[in-house]
Design an enzyme around this catalytic site. Structure first.
Site, PDB file in Angstrom:
ATOM      1  N   ASP A  20       1.784   3.627   5.087  1.00 10.73           N
ATOM      2  CA  ASP A  20       0.637   3.346   4.239  1.00 10.73           C
ATOM      3  C   ASP A  20       0.485   1.822   4.262  1.00 10.73           C
ATOM      4  O   ASP A  20       1.419   1.113   4.629  1.00 10.73           O
ATOM      5  CB  ASP A  20       0.950   3.853   2.817  1.00 10.73           C
ATOM      6  CG  ASP A  20      -0.047   3.347   1.801  1.00 10.73           C
ATOM      7  OD1 ASP A  20      -1.258   3.488   2.032  1.00 10.73           O
ATOM      8  OD2 ASP A  20       0.384   2.772   0.779  1.00 10.73           O
ATOM      9  N   ASP A  22      -1.824  -0.481   1.710  1.00 10.37           N
ATOM     10  CA  ASP A  22      -1.918  -1.152   0.410  1.00 10.37           C
ATOM     11  C   ASP A  22      -0.673  -0.910  -0.423  1.00 10.37           C
ATOM     12  O   ASP A  22      -0.242   0.238  -0.584  1.00 10.37           O
ATOM     13  CB  ASP A  22      -3.149  -0.645  -0.355  1.00 10.37           C
ATOM     14  CG  ASP A  22      -4.442  -1.006   0.361  1.00 10.37           C
ATOM     15  OD1 ASP A  22      -4.574  -2.164   0.771  1.00 10.37           O
ATOM     16  OD2 ASP A  22      -5.310  -0.134   0.515  1.00 10.37           O
TER      17      ASP A  22
END
Length: 225
Positions: A20, A22
């Site tokens: 991922d 962020d």
């Protein structure tokens, strides 16, 4: 129940690792940073918290937040130029170590492709290994919505990307690493999920991840052994 040592073995023998972006690969939430530039930070960050906790379907949260932000092409560019994302300590070394071992590294993000590609270039990850949402702009650069056909634009989208990667490249073992509920939901089809709490701790993920880390050094250590 898979034991901790089995999880470690799976991580060390994975043929692909998906991150991922962020609050995992970078320290910020890209959409919140964009909201700051566009002057609607508080309202948007409240919505981000609800979305990351899994309280709101992802697409609904994305649509709602972007309707508030209405980012222009120029504002997105300004974010990258003036407030570039900060890489999380240890991520550069971890990605480079994985690549040395011929492990394919992918970035799968509910954030925006223009920002994620900027991050990928800093980590020597090819843009073909980036899956993220595309913002749309009118010819004058004003916000025109987002591409709703991208798998990352919906709930369960990260799992769809991983399924696609398995079908396309015949990967046997894929690891997903991330801080949020949408990352945890991607396992399965990912074979292992590693929860990351180095930038922000999401209680639901901390409580439910079979393997939870707060520093990428731990994973680097696994690869060195």
């Amino acid at each position: 129940m898979v034991s901790h040592s089995e999880l470690r073995k799976l991580f060390c023998s994975a043929d692909a690792v998906c991150f991922d972006v962020d609050s995992t690969v970078i320290r910020e939430e890209g959409i919140d940073e964009l909201a700051k530039i566009c002057g609607v930070a508080d309202a948007v960050s409240e919505m981000t918290k609800r979305a990351m906790g899994g309280a709101v379907p992802f697409r609904a949260a994305l649509t709602e937040r972007l309707a508030l932000i209405q980012p222009s092409r120029e504002q997105v560019q300004r974010l990258i130029n003036e407030h570039p994302p900060h890489l999380t300590p240890g991520i550069r070394e971890l990605v480079s170590r994985l690549q040395e071992r011929n492990v394919q590294v992918f970035l799968i993000s509910g954030g925006f492709r223009s920002i994620v590609e900027h991050v990928a270039s800093k980590l020597n990850i090819p843009s073909t290994n980036v899956f993220a949402n595309r913002l749309k702009f009118y010819f004058n650069g004003e916000y025109a919505g987002f591409d709703e056909t991208q798998p990352t634009a919906e709930s369960g989208g990260k799992g769809k990307v991983i399924k696609l990667l398995k079908e396309k490249f015949h990967f046997k073992k894929i690891v997903m690493i991330g801080d949020g509920a949408t990352d945890m939901e991607a396992c399965p089809p990912a074979d292992v999920f590693i929860g990351f709490g180095g930038n922000v701790i999401r209680q639901q993920v901390k409580d439910n991840a079979k393997w939870y880390i707060t520093d990428f050094v731990e994973l680097l250590g696994e690869l060195e052994e």
